[in-house]
Design a protein around this motif. Structure first.
Motif, PDB file in Angstrom:
ATOM      1  N   GLY A 176       0.790  -1.222   0.000  1.00  0.00           N
ATOM      2  CA  GLY A 176       0.000   0.000   0.000  1.00  0.00           C
ATOM      3  C   GLY A 176       0.826   1.276   0.000  1.00  0.00           C
ATOM      4  O   GLY A 176       0.676   2.131  -0.905  1.00  0.00           O
ATOM      5  N   PRO A 177       1.732   1.488   0.975  1.00  0.00           N
ATOM      6  CA  PRO A 177       2.528   2.718   1.002  1.00  0.00           C
ATOM      7  C   PRO A 177       3.425   2.880  -0.223  1.00  0.00           C
ATOM      8  O   PRO A 177       3.603   3.998  -0.724  1.00  0.00           O
ATOM      9  N   LEU A 178       3.996   1.796  -0.716  1.00  0.00           N
ATOM     10  CA  LEU A 178       4.904   1.877  -1.861  1.00  0.00           C
ATOM     11  C   LEU A 178       4.155   2.232  -3.138  1.00  0.00           C
ATOM     12  O   LEU A 178       4.622   3.063  -3.933  1.00  0.00           O
ATOM     13  N   LEU A 179       3.002   1.621  -3.355  1.00  0.00           N
ATOM     14  CA  LEU A 179       2.214   1.926  -4.545  1.00  0.00           C
ATOM     15  C   LEU A 179       1.640   3.335  -4.483  1.00  0.00           C
ATOM     16  O   LEU A 179       1.545   4.018  -5.510  1.00  0.00           O
ATOM     17  N   ALA A 180       1.254   3.785  -3.288  1.00  0.00           N
ATOM     18  CA  ALA A 180       0.710   5.134  -3.135  1.00  0.00           C
ATOM     19  C   ALA A 180       1.739   6.188  -3.528  1.00  0.00           C
ATOM     20  O   ALA A 180       1.379   7.251  -4.057  1.00  0.00           O
ATOM     21  N   GLU A 181       3.014   5.919  -3.278  1.00  0.00           N
ATOM     22  CA  GLU A 181       4.082   6.850  -3.625  1.00  0.00           C
ATOM     23  C   GLU A 181       4.745   6.513  -4.962  1.00  0.00           C
ATOM     24  O   GLU A 181       5.769   7.080  -5.305  1.00  0.00           O
ATOM     25  N   ARG A 182       4.152   5.558  -5.684  1.00  0.00           N
ATOM     26  CA  ARG A 182       4.668   5.133  -6.989  1.00  0.00           C
ATOM     27  C   ARG A 182       6.122   4.672  -6.912  1.00  0.00           C
ATOM     28  O   ARG A 182       6.929   4.937  -7.796  1.00  0.00           O
ATOM     29  N   GLN A 183       6.412   3.966  -5.850  1.00  0.00           N
ATOM     30  CA  GLN A 183       7.725   3.344  -5.687  1.00  0.00           C
ATOM     31  C   GLN A 183       7.660   1.983  -6.392  1.00  0.00           C
ATOM     32  O   GLN A 183       7.612   0.919  -5.763  1.00  0.00           O
ATOM     33  N   TRP A 184       7.668   2.013  -7.728  1.00  0.00           N
ATOM     34  CA  TRP A 184       7.362   0.812  -8.500  1.00  0.00           C
ATOM     35  C   TRP A 184       8.387  -0.300  -8.283  1.00  0.00           C
ATOM     36  O   TRP A 184       8.022  -1.477  -8.176  1.00  0.00           O
ATOM     37  N   ILE A 185       9.667   0.059  -8.245  1.00  0.00           N
ATOM     38  CA  ILE A 185      10.692  -0.978  -8.119  1.00  0.00           C
ATOM     39  C   ILE A 185      10.636  -1.631  -6.739  1.00  0.00           C
ATOM     40  O   ILE A 185      10.665  -2.857  -6.611  1.00  0.00           O
ATOM     41  N   LYS A 186      10.541  -0.810  -5.699  1.00  0.00           N
ATOM     42  CA  LYS A 186      10.445  -1.381  -4.351  1.00  0.00           C
ATOM     43  C   LYS A 186       9.178  -2.209  -4.200  1.00  0.00           C
ATOM     44  O   LYS A 186       9.185  -3.263  -3.551  1.00  0.00           O
ATOM     45  N   ALA A 187       8.092  -1.731  -4.784  1.00  0.00           N
ATOM     46  CA  ALA A 187       6.843  -2.493  -4.711  1.00  0.00           C
ATOM     47  C   ALA A 187       6.988  -3.832  -5.432  1.00  0.00           C
ATOM     48  O   ALA A 187       6.534  -4.880  -4.935  1.00  0.00           O
ATOM     49  N   ALA A 188       7.630  -3.817  -6.610  1.00  0.00           N
ATOM     50  CA  ALA A 188       7.822  -5.057  -7.372  1.00  0.00           C
ATOM     51  C   ALA A 188       8.735  -6.025  -6.623  1.00  0.00           C
ATOM     52  O   ALA A 188       8.477  -7.233  -6.574  1.00  0.00           O
ATOM     53  N   LEU A 189       9.805  -5.496  -6.033  1.00  0.00           N
ATOM     54  CA  LEU A 189      10.707  -6.356  -5.261  1.00  0.00           C
ATOM     55  C   LEU A 189       9.998  -6.930  -4.042  1.00  0.00           C
ATOM     56  O   LEU A 189      10.134  -8.122  -3.729  1.00  0.00           O
ATOM     57  N   SER A 190       9.241  -6.101  -3.341  1.00  0.00           N
ATOM     58  CA  SER A 190       8.521  -6.570  -2.156  1.00  0.00           C
ATOM     59  C   SER A 190       7.477  -7.610  -2.535  1.00  0.00           C
ATOM     60  O   SER A 190       7.322  -8.639  -1.850  1.00  0.00           O
ATOM     61  N   PHE A 191       6.762  -7.362  -3.626  1.00  0.00           N
ATOM     62  CA  PHE A 191       5.782  -8.335  -4.110  1.00  0.00           C
ATOM     63  C   PHE A 191       6.465  -9.663  -4.434  1.00  0.00           C
ATOM     64  O   PHE A 191       5.958 -10.738  -4.100  1.00  0.00           O
ATOM     65  N   SER A 192       7.621  -9.594  -5.063  1.00  0.00           N
ATOM     66  CA  SER A 192       8.341 -10.817  -5.432  1.00  0.00           C
ATOM     67  C   SER A 192       8.857 -11.556  -4.207  1.00  0.00           C
ATOM     68  O   SER A 192       8.816 -12.791  -4.152  1.00  0.00           O
ATOM     69  N   VAL A 193       9.357 -10.811  -3.202  1.00  0.00           N
ATOM     70  CA  VAL A 193       9.828 -11.449  -1.965  1.00  0.00           C
ATOM     71  C   VAL A 193       8.711 -12.273  -1.338  1.00  0.00           C
ATOM     72  O   VAL A 193       8.912 -13.429  -0.931  1.00  0.00           O
ATOM     73  N   LEU A 194       7.518 -11.681  -1.257  1.00  0.00           N
ATOM     74  CA  LEU A 194       6.386 -12.380  -0.648  1.00  0.00           C
ATOM     75  C   LEU A 194       5.891 -13.529  -1.527  1.00  0.00           C
ATOM     76  O   LEU A 194       5.613 -14.631  -1.045  1.00  0.00           O
TER      77      LEU A 194
END
Length: 421
Positions: free
Chosen positions: A354-372
């Motif tokens: 949620g916080p990463l997508l809200a700030e358009r932190q696409w790479i961190k969001a993609a990495l976090s999604f992949s980790v999970l």
């Protein structure tokens, strides 16, 4: 809910950050002891500080509800209460371990940087050891290959790809925290591309098909995020992708046996899935679940029930685990337990992304999604995700992405930065 009041962390314990990857990777017993000690220490510090804000996180409340269901409902009805008891009573150590790391151990940029340096060095050691086994049939510790197309590395079992799968996408966060990489965007993106390419080659050479599929899928998601976040570097990224593709094609061409095992056999396995060993194991797990549809047979009883009913005797396979996290949860905890676990996962993904997508932190969001996702994907090979060894790495990943999602926006490593971009 963002956590912004981390507990104190004893200076002498910073050594723990450098040892953590090795403590979790090389010994099942040491990994479990580490998890338990961290959880107990965290509870003691929380008590001394009278700080229990971390309990209020929705995903953690959901996992407490799941644990309460195991204790109050699933355990008394278990087909083997003595077997289920120790696993039900100790299950809470995993979410506690994750919260302890995210709220306490990974609470600032310096701590995260120390951990990532240790993680990268530990992974490099495992990769080098496994590659030596690939080229010389034996690793530095005298451990021989498992077979012509399966490697063990230092683990003595054909699981190096499965073990490191849980760590690759954490390691890619080094682009945000290691000064050598975060000094410019091009250097960061180059590191990400080279690391993903190296991960593909390593996982390919281990002969672990599911690990290769999951890692490759995660890399595709991360690459798309890189294009979204850095559109001005599109040409550079596409050029890197082309060079990486050529390198990977050469690797595949030079390793025909591994190509047959890791790539070609995937298609044949999928085309005959129902008759394959995976299909037989899935059918057995489904049968156990059908017999205990709503409440399950009891946590950690799948193997016992499967053996008692002789569900795999005709196929010549062993009743170890179903190679599918949700079939195993369904069989052991029923529809209710599985539903509670899935609800927890939904809240966890929401909390992290949620916080990463809200700030358009696409790479961190993609990495976090992949980790999970590489950890909680239904199909799992090698070791059960509910095993204490792999579970330590799974909840390490949960801890890491929880910490990343809670990084204050004022911290300098919140974004990839480049004064020239």
């Amino acid at each position: 809910m963002l956590i912004n009041r981390p507990l104190g962390f004893p200076p002498a314990a910073h050594l723990f950050l450098y040892l953590l990857p090795a403590l979790l990777l090389f010994s099942r017993a040491i990994a479990d002891v580490t998890v338990v000690l961290v959880a107990i220490a965290f509870l003691i510090f929380s008590f001394k500080k009278c700080d229990w804000d971390w309990v209020k996180q929705p995903w953690f409340l959901a996992i407490l509800l799941f644990n309460a269901y195991l204790l109050v409902v699933n355990l008394p009805l278990s087909s083997d209460s003595s077997e289920s008891l120790k696993y039900v009573l100790t299950f809470i150590r995993w979410p506690l371990f994750a919260v302890a790391l995210s709220y306490w151990v990974f609470s600032d940029a310096k701590k995260r940087q120390r951990f990532l340096i240790s993680l990268l060095l530990t992974m490099l050691l495992i990769i080098a050891d496994t590659l030596r086994q690939y080229f010389f049939d034996v690793d530095w510790f005298g451990i021989e290959r498992f077979s012509d197309t399966r490697l063990t590395g230092p683990f003595r079992s054909p699981i190096p790809g499965t073990m490191l799968l849980r760590l690759w996408f954490i390691a890619l966060f080094a682009a945000f925290f290691i000064p050598l990489f975060k000094s410019s965007v091009l250097r960061q993106l180059t590191f990400l591309m080279v690391a993903m390419g190296s991960g593909f080659v390593f996982t390919f050479l281990t002969g672990e098909r599911m690990a290769l599929i999951l890692f490759s899928s995660g890399c595709v998601i991360v690459f798309i995020a890189m294009l979204l976040e850095y559109k001005q570097y599109k040409q550079s990224l596409l050029l890197m992708l082309a060079m990486l593709g050529i390198t990977l094609m050469i690797t595949l061409f030079l390793s025909p046996e591994m190509f047959e095992r890791s790539i070609v056999s995937i298609g044949s396995k999928l085309s005959t899935f129902a008759e394959s060993d995976y299909g037989s194991v899935f059918k057995a797990a489904w049968q156990v679940w059908r017999d205990n549809w709503w409440l399950g047979s009891g946590l950690h009883t799948y193997q016992t029930v499967c053996e008692q009913q002789q569900l795999l005797i005709d196929s010549g396979l062993m009743c170890t685990h179903p190679h599918n996290l949700y079939l195993q949860l369904g069989a052991e905890t029923g529809v209710i337990g599985l539903g509670l676990f899935l609800f927890m996962l939904y809240l966890l993904y929401k909390h992290v992304l949620g916080p990463l997508l809200a700030e358009r932190q696409w790479i961190k969001a993609a990495l976090s999604f992949s980790v999970l996702t590489v950890s909680f994907w239904p199909l799992t090979g090698g070791i059960s995700v509910l095993s204490n060894w792999v579970a330590a790495l799974v909840w390490l990943g949960v801890a890491w992405v929880l910490a990343i999602s809670s990084v204050d926006s004022s911290e300098p490593d919140r974004r990839l930065t480049d004064v020239n971009r």
